[in-house]
Each structure stands twice: as structure tokens, then as C-alpha cells.
Design an enzyme around this catalytic site. Structure first.
Site, PDB file in Angstrom:
ATOM      1  N   ASP A 194       0.826  -1.217   0.000  1.00 21.03           N
ATOM      2  CA  ASP A 194       0.000   0.000   0.000  1.00 21.03           C
ATOM      3  C   ASP A 194       0.860   1.266   0.000  1.00 21.03           C
ATOM      4  O   ASP A 194       0.351   2.376   0.101  1.00 21.03           O
ATOM      5  CB  ASP A 194      -0.989   0.004   1.181  1.00 21.03           C
ATOM      6  N   ASP A 209       4.999  -1.186   7.351  1.00 19.35           N
ATOM      7  CA  ASP A 209       4.123  -1.822   8.344  1.00 19.35           C
ATOM      8  C   ASP A 209       4.924  -2.774   9.237  1.00 19.35           C
ATOM      9  O   ASP A 209       6.113  -3.024   8.989  1.00 19.35           O
ATOM     10  CB  ASP A 209       2.960  -2.553   7.647  1.00 19.35           C
ATOM     11  N   ASP A 244       7.541  10.842  24.180  1.00 22.68           N
ATOM     12  CA  ASP A 244       7.408  11.984  23.276  1.00 22.68           C
ATOM     13  C   ASP A 244       7.129  13.266  24.059  1.00 22.68           C
ATOM     14  O   ASP A 244       6.317  13.266  24.990  1.00 22.68           O
ATOM     15  CB  ASP A 244       6.230  11.681  22.334  1.00 22.68           C
ATOM     16  N   GLU A 263      12.320  12.343  25.303  1.00 23.70           N
ATOM     17  CA  GLU A 263      12.502  13.304  24.215  1.00 23.70           C
ATOM     18  C   GLU A 263      12.147  14.661  24.796  1.00 23.70           C
ATOM     19  O   GLU A 263      10.981  14.984  24.988  1.00 23.70           O
ATOM     20  CB  GLU A 263      11.592  13.010  23.022  1.00 23.70           C
TER      21      GLU A 263
END
Ligand code: GLC
Length: 557
Positions: free
Chosen positions: A38, A42, A220, A282
Site C-alpha cells: 500500500d 508496516d 514523546d 525526548e
């Protein structure tokens, strides 16, 4: 050669665990390997290519987000923290990936995004449907607007991606209503970490993935969770790469002391599991002493060293940042980390070929000054060999082992990074470092997947960087990385001690265990250190000297 008399002994003063010296490879799932054609990478694609990482010789992988998400910010907008987006596969695929990685001796770190959810998260949908002052709204940061009809945002904060950090809701009755805070895209509402329900939820999310066998989390925006209570105005524009300089007041949205309590609680959860499970921050925070606060003994294990990533390619700048980094983490007994590239910055093989000194441009496009590719790669390899010889843990970003440059001529109409739209097309954003990587020179999409096209177009020159063109080729970037990783392990450089031998304007050299490392930043070639030459980032010249922008590793007698 300036043989500066300054000498310094520095070490990683922490009980060794796998992570204190690990080389951790960042996989950006969208762009690593596509199994189903696609055009988007993945999890099964990653699992099928784990052999490459074992052969390369890294210790662990960190996967950028693969959770269900509308992909407004390439998956950093999470709609469900306990599942896998069908784009990337299924939970069963994640389990297989973790198991296969373990079988190959690789640890697995997943990305956790606690500062904000996606606006498609069930919590945010409930908040929008609920009334002001409701418990549903209390999970996020909703405020009434200013001015007689509340049409002005509650404060003047700017979003990191450009534009205001507040968006006004249309209430369920159709009238303009409250505003919600989003430090990033409008589709990434900030959570309210003063709410105990949020804290409990994330403890549970940690357990969910720890129970599935992950070895840790990359956290994050770890410096953003807690906002100054009064949400005081802050006129400065935000940038994804902005650091908080030491001599300036701390912005009310970043690096608030309250974040540390959150990580102490998380650490207790990780410590209750077997093995060494780790937290990596982070946090775009400067100076080094502030970032060291995230890795105090009862908090996180590592924090990215962005000051190092941003340092200029000169001997004094590199000496200063290496010294400061080691001192700051030694002071709290944590290992230092080193990183040159990731999915948010210009790949170092291009960054180091830019003529703008010290700049940190946010994306390069057609019409911008282009990097010098040969110079960038030469410096990039020298920088990598310098980095991999330092004590501590190092991060690699997928494709850097191929010497992959930034895609600097990506057509603007292909851009996907929200920065491009939100900045009114003034900041090109980060797509140039996120282009799917080339595996096979002659295959469709250079072996990224069965389809011809990929979600970001690959440039025509990608064939020459393909893994199959470099594997087994002496002196290729791939073999240079592989040899460096093998020698780093054999000589236990990650747990070694750094002793400076020379830190002048042109040359840096240091000892780490049995190795002497020298990088030539000057304009003239210099003699290598005495001993057996084990490795170099490029060939020596005809007289056996170390040319400009080359790092050598020598076994001293
Ligand atoms: C971090 C990620 C970046 C993302 C941002 C918002 O900085 O590395 O890719 O856009 O957080 O989640």
C-alpha cells in the site's frame, strides 16, 4: 596539529545495564519496509527485515508510533494507546515483531505520546460533546476565550507547527464555545496532567505494553506535560527544535518542575517488572544540566542529547558539547546518549553539507541552497565514527547506515508534515528525512515494498544508496557502520572512559580503553596516532595521513 595540553577523564558512572552502552536503532514504521504494497511501511515489513539489524550489529530498536491514528502528524496523534493501526498491522503483528526481535537478541522500545492525544481519541470526542466544566473537558485544557464574546484565545501561545496554540470549539448547541490548547497540530489536543485520571490511564498503558514484553518507552515531548498553572502569556514563536537557552526565562509550557513527579511514578512501574525496562526522554531542553534532571536515579534512564545533535562541525564546538554532556550526566550518575539524526531533523549526511553555519533549517526544498552531498556524507561518516567511539549509548536513525541524504527536492505538493500547512508554507517541515528507505537498487520502490510508489516519493538517486549495492562492499557506508559497531562492542567503547589527548581548533583526539580516536576538522592532513589503524571513515591519503573530515580508530600500543 595543535596538541592542546587540556586533558580530561570522563566516564559513565552508572551501574551497567544493556541500555547504558546500547546502540539503539530508530525505525520509522511508515518508511522502513512495506509488506502489503500500500506504499506505507508496516509491522510485518519490519519483522521480515529484522535480520538486517542483527547483521548491522545494533542492540535495540525504537519504533515510532504505530497506534490507531488519523495520521494528522504521522501517528504522533494517537487515538488508541492499546492497539495497532490497520495501516501497520495488528496487535498480533506487534507480538510477533517483539518475539522475533527477542529471538535475534534485539530489545524493543516503543513510542509513548503522553502530552496530547488525537482529536479522534474517545476522550476528546466525549469532551467536545460535553458541557464546559464537565469531567470530560477536565481531561484536556479547555478555557473560555478573552474579550466580550470570548472570541480571543485564552493566551498568546503559538503552536510548534505554526499558528495559534488554541482552537475554538463549536459547542453542541451550535454556538462558538470554549478554546482548547494544542501545542502541536489542532488534531493533537494537550492532555491535562493535573487530572489524576490521566495519570492513572498512562500507568495502565505502560503496563499494557510491558506485559506484551517491550523493553522500554521513548517518551514523546517529555518536557511538555505540565504547564505553568497561570498559563502566562509567552510571545515567542515556538519551533520544533527550540531549546530553552540558559540565560532566558523558562517558557511556561516547557520543562516545568512538575513533570519529574510523573516520571518518578512511571519509574516505579518499570522497576516492578523483570529485566531492565527503560524510559527515554525526548525533551528539547537546554542546557545539559536541565536535561540531566530527567535522568536522575529515580526517573528516566536516558534522555536524547539534542545539544550534541545541533552542535556545529568544528573541533571546539564538538569538544565543548562532548565535555558538557559527559559532565552533566556524570553528575546524576546516568549514561550519556549521543544522536545525530532522527525523524524530526535534517539527516546528518545532508546537514553537515550545508554551508549555513550553525543554522537549523526546518526542511530544505527546491529553490533553497542545496547541501554539498559529497561533503555532507564525508563529514557524516566522520561524525558517526566519532560518536560511536564515545562512552554511553548511541542512537541511529534508519537509513543513516546507508549514508542516506535528506530528500531536498521533494515536490511541495507531496508534503505531509503538518508544519508545511500550519506555517502558511513558510516552513517545509520534516518530510525530507522520512522518505522510505532503499533496500534493493533494481526493485520497485527500491525494495521498500511491492508497489512502485511510496507515501513520499523516493528521489531517483536512491538506487546508489540501496543496501544491496553496499553490502559486502569494503568502504561502503553500510560496511563502515557495521565494522564500527563490531569494534565498538569488541572494545567495550560504550562502557569505556574518555580521556582527551588533543582538543585544539583543528583536531580532536581522545582515548577510550585500548583505542585512540582522532577526527581531523582542519584543512590539512595530519599524521594518525601511533598504533594499528583499526578503522577509518574514509581512506587515508597516499602518505598515510588523516585527511580533512575523517575520523580514525587506532589501537595504541
Ligand atoms: C515529537 C515527535 C514529533 C512530533 C511531536 C508531536 O517531537 O518526535 O515527530 O511531531 O513530538 O507529537
Amino acid at each position: 596539529m595543535n596538541t592542546d595540553a587540556r586533558q580530561q577523564e570522563q566516564s559513565v558512572g552508572v551501574a551497567p545495564g544493556w541500555w547504558t552502552e546500547a546502540v539503539i536503532y530508530q525505525i520509522y514504521p511508515r518508511s522502513f519496509a512495506d509488506s502489503d504494497g500500500d506504499g506505507i511501511g508496516d509491522l510485518p515489513g519490519i519483522t521480515a527485515r529484522l535480520g538486517h539489524l542483527a547483521e548491522l550489529g545494533v542492540d535495540a530498536v525504537w519504533l515510532s508510533p504505530f497506534y490507531p491514528s488519523p495520521q494528522a502528524d504521522a501517528g504522533y496523534d494517537v487515538a488508541d494507546y492499546r492497539d495497532v493501526d490497520p495501516l501497520f498491522g495488528s496487535l498480533a503483528d506487534a507480538d510477533r515483531l517483539i518475539a522475533e526481535a527477542r529471538a535475534k537478541g534485539l530489545k524493543v522500545i516503543v513510542d509513548l505520546v503522553p502530552n496530547h492525544t488525537s482529536s479522534a481519541h474517545r476522550w476528546f470526542r466525549a469532551a467536545v460533546a460535553a458541557a464546559p466544566g464537565s469531567p470530560e473537558r477536565a481531561r484536556y485544557i479547555f478555557r473560555d476565550g478573552l474579550g466580550p464574546d470570548g472570541a480571543e484565545p485564552p493566551n498568546d501561545w503559538q503552536s510548534v507547527f505554526g499558528g495559534p496554540a488554541w482552537t475554538r470549539l463549536v459547542e453542541p448547541d451550535g454556538r462558538p464555545g470554549q478554546w482548547y490548547l494544542h501545542l502541536f497540530d489542532t488534531a493533537q489536543p494537550d492532555l491535562n496532567w493535573d487530572n489524576p485520571e490521566i495519570r492513572a490511564e498512562f500507568l495502565d498503558v505502560l503496563r499494557f505494553w510491558l506485559d506484551r514484553g517491550v523493553d522500554g518507552f521513548r517518551v514523546d515531548v517529555a518536557h511538555g506535560l505540565i504547564k505553568q498553572a497561570d498559563l502566562a502569556n509567552w510571545e515567542e514563536p515556538q519551533e520544533i527544535l527550540s531549546g530553552n537557552e540558559a540565560d532566558k526565562p523558562r517558557p511556561p509550557m516547557w520543562d516545568q518542575d512538575g513533570v519529574h513527579e510523573v516520571y518518578r511514578e512511571w519509574r516505579r512501574v518499570l522497576d516492578s517488572y523483570d529485566g531492565d525496562r527503560i524510559l527515554v526522554a525526548e525533551a528539547w531542553v537546554e542546557p545539559a544540566e536541565r536535561i540531566a534532571r530527567y535522568v536522575r536515579p529515580d526517573e528516566m534512564h536516558q534522555a536524547f542529547n539534542f545539544e550534541y545533535l545541533l552542535a556545529a562541525w568544528t573541533a571546539p564546538a564538538q569538544y565543548a558539547v562532548i565535555t558538557r554532556s559527559l559532565e552533566a550526566t556524570d553528575a546524576v550518575g546516568a549514561p550519556t546518549t549521543w544522536v545525530l539524526s532522527n525523524h524530526d531533523v535534517i539527516r546528518h549526511a545532508s546537514r553537515l553539507g550545508l554551508s549555513a553555519k550553525g543554522g537549523r533549517p526546518n526542511g530544505i526544498g527546491i529553490g533553497d541552497p542545496q547541501p554539498d552531498a559529497a561533503l555532507g556524507l564525508r563529514r557524516g561518516r566522520a561524525a558517526t565514527l566519532l560518536m560511536l567511539a564515545l562512552p554511553g549509548s548511541a542512537y541511529l536513525y534508519q537509513g543513516e547506515e546507508l549514508g542516506l541524504p535528506e530528500h531536498t527536492t521533494l515536490p511541495d505538493e507531496s508534503r505531509q508534515d503538518p508544519t508545511w500547512e500550519r506555517s502558511g508554507h513558510t516552513q517545509r517541515g520534516r518530510d525530507g528525512c522520512r522518505v522510505p528507505i532503499p533496500w534493493e537498487a533494481d526493485a520497485p520502490s527500491y525494495g521498500f515494498g511491492p508497489a512502485d510508489a511510496s507515501w513520499l516519493p523516493q528521489p531517483p538517486l536512491w538506487a546508489e544508496y540501496a543496501l544491496d549495492r553496499q553490502r559486502g562492499v569494503p568502504g561502503s557506508t553500510y560496511e563502515t557502520y557495521r565494522t564500527a559497531l563490531r569494534l565498538r562492542r569488541e572494545h567495550a567503547l560504550g562502557r569505556g572512559t574518555l580521556e582527551w589527548l588533543s582538543s585544539g581548533d583543528e583536531v580532536l583526539s581522545f582515548r577510550n580503553g585500548g583505542l585512540t580516536v582522532l577526527t581531523n576538522f582542519g584543512t590539512a592532513a595530519v599524521p594518525p596516532p601511533d598504533g594499528d589503524l583499526l578503522h577509518s571513515s574514509a581512506p587515508l591519503d597516499a602518505d598515510g595521513r588523516v585527511p580533512t573530515d575523517v575520523t580514525v580508530w587506532v589501537r595504541h600500543s
